[in-house]
Design an enzyme around this catalytic site. Structure first.
Site, mmCIF file in Angstrom:
data_model
loop_
_atom_site.group_PDB
_atom_site.id
_atom_site.type_symbol
_atom_site.label_atom_id
_atom_site.label_comp_id
_atom_site.label_asym_id
_atom_site.label_seq_id
_atom_site.Cartn_x
_atom_site.Cartn_y
_atom_site.Cartn_z
ATOM 1 N N ASP A 1 11.888 4.058 0.155
ATOM 2 C CA ASP A 1 13.034 3.166 0.337
ATOM 3 C C ASP A 1 13.352 2.546 -1.030
ATOM 4 O OD1 ASP A 1 14.915 1.650 1.763
ATOM 5 O OD2 ASP A 1 13.474 0.065 2.193
ATOM 6 N N PHE B 1 17.787 1.582 9.153
ATOM 7 C CA PHE B 1 16.373 1.322 9.399
ATOM 8 C C PHE B 1 15.859 2.327 10.426
ATOM 9 C CE2 PHE B 1 12.420 -0.482 10.665
ATOM 10 C CZ PHE B 1 11.906 -0.884 9.440
ATOM 11 N N LYS C 1 0.392 3.016 7.990
ATOM 12 C CA LYS C 1 0.192 3.832 9.169
ATOM 13 C C LYS C 1 1.321 4.834 9.322
ATOM 14 C CE LYS C 1 -1.479 -0.321 11.430
ATOM 15 N NZ LYS C 1 -1.097 -1.365 12.427
ATOM 16 N N GLY C 2 2.430 4.572 8.652
ATOM 17 C CA GLY C 2 3.659 5.331 8.883
ATOM 18 C C GLY C 2 3.557 6.839 8.737
ATOM 19 N N GLU D 1 3.758 10.299 2.218
ATOM 20 C CA GLU D 1 4.408 9.055 2.651
ATOM 21 C C GLU D 1 5.386 9.336 3.791
ATOM 22 O OE1 GLU D 1 4.630 6.128 3.093
ATOM 23 O OE2 GLU D 1 4.777 4.846 1.359
ATOM 24 N N ASP D 2 5.685 8.313 4.559
ATOM 25 C CA ASP D 2 6.689 8.478 5.617
ATOM 26 C C ASP D 2 8.099 8.392 5.043
ATOM 27 O OD1 ASP D 2 6.391 5.770 4.995
ATOM 28 O OD2 ASP D 2 6.287 5.089 7.067
ATOM 29 N N ARG E 1 6.394 3.933 16.904
ATOM 30 C CA ARG E 1 5.711 5.001 16.164
ATOM 31 C C ARG E 1 5.538 6.237 17.040
ATOM 32 N NH1 ARG E 1 3.778 2.630 11.417
ATOM 33 N NH2 ARG E 1 2.948 0.514 11.615
ATOM 34 N N LYS F 1 15.400 7.581 1.181
ATOM 35 C CA LYS F 1 16.629 6.777 1.239
ATOM 36 C C LYS F 1 17.008 6.404 -0.187
ATOM 37 C CE LYS F 1 15.494 3.489 4.495
ATOM 38 N NZ LYS F 1 15.620 2.273 5.331
ATOM 39 N N ASP G 1 7.722 2.600 12.147
ATOM 40 C CA ASP G 1 7.775 1.504 13.114
ATOM 41 C C ASP G 1 8.804 0.443 12.760
ATOM 42 O OD1 ASP G 1 6.327 0.480 10.797
ATOM 43 O OD2 ASP G 1 5.889 -1.256 12.053
HETATM 44 P P1 IMP Z 1 9.428 0.913 -0.321
HETATM 45 O O1 IMP Z 1 8.315 0.291 -1.069
HETATM 46 O O2 IMP Z 1 10.616 0.013 -0.219
HETATM 47 O O3 IMP Z 1 9.813 2.279 -0.830
HETATM 48 O O4 IMP Z 1 8.978 1.036 1.166
HETATM 49 C C1 IMP Z 1 8.105 1.964 1.585
HETATM 50 C C2 IMP Z 1 7.491 1.580 2.907
HETATM 51 O O5 IMP Z 1 8.279 0.663 3.682
HETATM 52 C C3 IMP Z 1 7.413 2.823 3.755
HETATM 53 O O6 IMP Z 1 6.195 3.472 3.538
HETATM 54 C C4 IMP Z 1 7.569 2.303 5.164
HETATM 55 O O7 IMP Z 1 6.307 1.959 5.692
HETATM 56 C C5 IMP Z 1 8.411 1.065 5.029
HETATM 57 N N1 IMP Z 1 9.831 1.380 5.310
HETATM 58 C C6 IMP Z 1 10.842 1.490 4.437
HETATM 59 N N2 IMP Z 1 11.992 1.806 5.031
HETATM 60 C C7 IMP Z 1 11.700 1.912 6.347
HETATM 61 C C8 IMP Z 1 12.483 2.264 7.515
HETATM 62 O O8 IMP Z 1 13.702 2.534 7.471
HETATM 63 N N3 IMP Z 1 11.809 2.268 8.699
HETATM 64 C C9 IMP Z 1 10.480 1.993 8.805
HETATM 65 N N4 IMP Z 1 9.722 1.680 7.750
HETATM 66 C C10 IMP Z 1 10.320 1.643 6.532
HETATM 67 MG MG MG Z 2 4.593 3.519 4.930
#
Ligand code: IMP
Ligand code: MG
Length: 179
Positions: A108, A157, A48-49, A104-105, A170, A136, A164
């Site tokens: 990470d 975070f 949803k991000g 994507e939002d 959100r 990040k 969220d």
């Molecule tokens: P990744 O797989 O670790 O790159 O994470 C990606 C997903 O984790 C993102 O699409 C977000 O939904 C969630 N996410 C990662 N970091 C954050 C944050 O700092 N705040 C909120 N959601 C996050």
């Molecule tokens: Mg996301």
């Protein structure tokens, strides 16, 4: 009783976000116009991000743009990645032969996108590019670079503008972090 987390300072305000989204829209439109001469681009909004970012970005695209949605989860009610990616909602339309822009939002660890891109290539699109609002890079577990990045941010975070913590925040029109 107050069960809200403490929020930090505003990291990116509404105006800063809007200005960057407009720039991204202009850049993406110019690139697709040049590289794919008039073919439609399908925005794959990762729910949803990315819902707010993708909607705002869509309005700034001047090429033939479509949108479809996919919901994935790699996080529970926790701020740590489990590394498990689950498709909770799939696209409604076929992407075979299409130009895909994943929106994507935040990137990470990179695990979510790594999995998604691999899985979407299996459906034979013509091209896949990635646009993320936030990056990040410090936290990467797999190599992952987006084609378009809104803002690179420190290792906190983040919440707001679609992002969220346990489904909260959100609706904040700006981007902040948990303290
Ligand atoms: P990744 O797989 O670790 O790159 O994470 C990606 C997903 O984790 C993102 O699409 C977000 O939904 C969630 N996410 C990662 N970091 C954050 C944050 O700092 N705040 C909120 N959601 C996050
Ligand atoms: Mg996301």
């Amino acid at each position: 009783m107050n069960n809200n987390e403490a929020l930090g300072r505003i990291m990116l305000d509404e105006e800063t976000i809007a200005k960057r989204v407009e720039e991204l829209g202009r850049q993406i439109s110019a690139d697709y116009d040049r590289d794919f001469n008039g073919e439609p681009v399908v925005i794959v909004c990762i729910l949803k991000g990315a819902c707010i970012f993708a909607s705002d970005l869509l309005k700034k695209l001047t090429v033939d743009a479509r949108i479809d949605f996919m919901a994935v989860s790699s996080y529970g009610a926790s701020t740590k990645s489990t590394g498990v990616v689950k498709i909770n909602k799939d696209l409604d339309t076929s992407i075979e032969g299409k130009n895909i822009l994943i929106v994507e939002d935040i990137i990470d660890t990179g695990l979510t996108l790594h999995y998604l891109i691999k899985s979407l290539w299996g459906r034979n699109p013509k091209s896949i590019k990635v646009c993320t609002l936030l990056d990040k890079p410090e936290r990467r577990k797999v190599e992952m670079t987006a084609d378009y990045i809104g803002f690179e941010i420190e290792n906190k975070f983040i919440v707001g503008y679609g992002l969220d913590f346990d489904e909260k925040y959100r609706n904040l029109p700006y981007i902040t972090c948990l303290d």
